[in-house]
Design a protein around this motif. Structure first.
Motif, short mmCIF file in Angstrom:
data_model
loop_
_atom_site.label_atom_id
_atom_site.label_comp_id
_atom_site.label_asym_id
_atom_site.label_seq_id
_atom_site.Cartn_x
_atom_site.Cartn_y
_atom_site.Cartn_z
N GLU A 140 38.63 37.70 31.84
CA GLU A 140 39.08 37.70 33.24
C GLU A 140 39.31 36.28 33.72
OE1 GLU A 140 37.58 39.29 37.61
OE2 GLU A 140 36.42 39.75 35.79
N THR A 141 38.44 35.35 33.32
CA THR A 141 38.61 33.95 33.70
C THR A 141 39.90 33.38 33.12
OG1 THR A 141 36.21 33.68 33.77
CG2 THR A 141 37.55 31.67 33.69
N MET A 142 40.19 33.73 31.88
CA MET A 142 41.41 33.26 31.24
C MET A 142 42.65 33.80 31.96
SD MET A 142 42.91 31.51 28.94
CE MET A 142 41.54 31.12 27.82
N ARG A 195 42.85 34.67 35.10
CA ARG A 195 42.98 33.97 36.39
C ARG A 195 43.58 32.59 36.19
NH1 ARG A 195 37.76 36.08 37.87
NH2 ARG A 195 36.86 34.04 37.35
N TRP A 196 43.17 31.92 35.10
CA TRP A 196 43.70 30.57 34.85
C TRP A 196 45.19 30.63 34.52
CZ3 TRP A 196 46.21 27.50 31.42
CH2 TRP A 196 46.09 26.12 31.61
#
Length: 414
Positions: A2-4, A6-7
């Motif tokens: 999920e962080t990837m 968003r990035w």
């Protein structure tokens, strides 16, 4: 994961923002680059370069203000930082008794000619124009260059992969993607540092604003004094004079014609009651007693009960400074009166809420709409009166209604 994601999404947004910053900040350099290319490729005589560079200079002057406007808009939209424009307002164009128009600099035969000549003269004399010219150079060399890094990286990646140079393509892709979230961010600090008007300009504008407010307040006070004098002269004073004459006549007829004297005394009593009613209405128009005794919320509710409209009032008890309280009360009264007279409204709602050191007032009616701030109109006068307290007014009134007026006045209550 999920962080990837968003990035990656942030990189995509940053890339498009970098493209927008490049398009805006590189307009003037692109103009000069085009002039240089034309001069080198298609002009053999160096003396013929002069018209090209003159055109580029005039184009820079014409583009500087739009570029700065677009930069302010982008910074406000993306970061929420408001960079005030700081442009001086031109003096009004007035028609003289001779028929000519004066624009603050020269005379003209028509208002259009006066405004056109005033526009370029005022722009050249405005210090903000030269600030804008300086800014378009600075922003191109700072935020413009920074915003081009992601674009150059992606372009190198495309060129590298197209020519089977995978190392160069991979490096370009890494630079393009890695710099995308940050390539546009230099725009805000550069705009705040070099595009914001200096403190002297802000103070000068504030002094001019306060001077205009003081003049408006003086004019409003003089008009109010004349109104009170007129109402007293035409109403209560005239009735009191008639009352004195009736009493004097009744005194003379007391012995000779008691019946006539009694009739005159009854007329005098009726006149005294009418005069007292008029004086009470006059006092209520100057400063309603309920406003002093019970505060703004109850005064508005009392007004709503007397109004022919069906009005709902949502207000909490507030203790405000008397000048603010009076200004807000009469602003509400004027808005409701306008809804009755001009909008044929049948119902209205009034909301008064205090939050974060400001008083918010919303007056909405179901009239036919079409209200707007016009020169010399009631809403413009209301705007000027609230400006004396640093208040603002916003009007939303589409054709067919409803009309919604929002007023905000900075204040502190206890």
């Amino acid at each position: 994961m999920e962080t990837m994601m968003r990035w990656v999404a942030g990189a995509g947004v940053g890339f498009w923002r970098a493209c927008a910053v490049t398009a805006v900040t590189m307009l003037v350099p692109a103009l000069w680059a085009a002039a240089v290319v034309l001069a080198v490729l298609w002009v053999e005589d160096p003396w013929t370069w002069i018209p090209l560079f003159v055109v580029a200079g005039v184009g820079t002057l014409g583009l500087s203000r739009p570029v700065c406007r677009w930069v302010r808009a982008l910074v406000t939209r993306w970061t929420g930082t408001v960079v005030p424009p700081g442009y001086r307002e031109p003096p009004p164009v007035t028609q003289l008794s001779t028929g000519f128009w004066w624009n603050g600099y020269t005379y003209a035969k028509t208002a259009k000619q006066a405004r056109e000549e005033q526009e370029w003269r005022h722009k050249l004399r405005d210090p903000a124009t030269w600030r804008d010219l300086r800014f378009v150079e600075i922003v191109a060399l700072t935020a413009g260059v920074a915003s081009m890094i992601p674009l150059v990286g992606i372009a190198l990646a495309a060129l590298g992969f197209a020519t089977s140079s995978y190392v160069a393509g991979g490096a370009g892709l890494l630079v393009g993607i890695g710099s995308s979230p940050y390539g546009w961010r230099l725009l805000e600090p550069v705009a705040v540092r070099f595009l914001r008007p200096p403190a002297v300009t802000s103070l000068t504008e504030r002094v001019s604003e306060l001077t205009a407010q003081r003049a408006d307040t003086t004019i409003a006070q003089a008009a109010e004094i004349r109104r009170i004098e007129r109402d007293l002269h035409d109403g209560a004073q005239a009735r009191l004079v008639a009352l004195g004459l009736s009493l004097a006549t009744a005194e003379k007829l007391m012995d000779t014609d008691p019946r006539q004297a009694k009739a005159l005394l009854q007329e005098a009593r009726t006149g005294a009651a009418t005069s007292l009613t008029e004086l009470r209405e006059l006092v209520r128009g100057i400063n309603p007693p309920v406003l002093n005794e019970r505060g703004l919320a109850d005064a508005v509710r009392a007004f709503a009960l007397d109004s022919p409209l069906e009005i709902t009032v949502d207000a909490e008890p507030l203790t405000l400074d008397p000048p603010i309280e009076s200004a807000v009360y009469f602003a509400i009264v004027e808005l409701v009166t306008n809804a009755i007279r001009h909008a044929s409204a049948t119902s209205a709602s009034i909301s008064i809420v205090r939050s974060a050191g400001a008083l918010g007032i919303v007056v909405e009616d179901n009239g036919r709409g079409g209200a707007a701030v016009r020169p010399g109109g009631g809403l413009e006068g209301l705007q000027r009166r609230l400006a004396a307290f640093d208040g603002t007014i916003t009007t939303t009134s589409p054709a067919g209604g409803p009309t919604r007026v929002t007023m905000t006045v900075p204040c502190e209550s206890s």
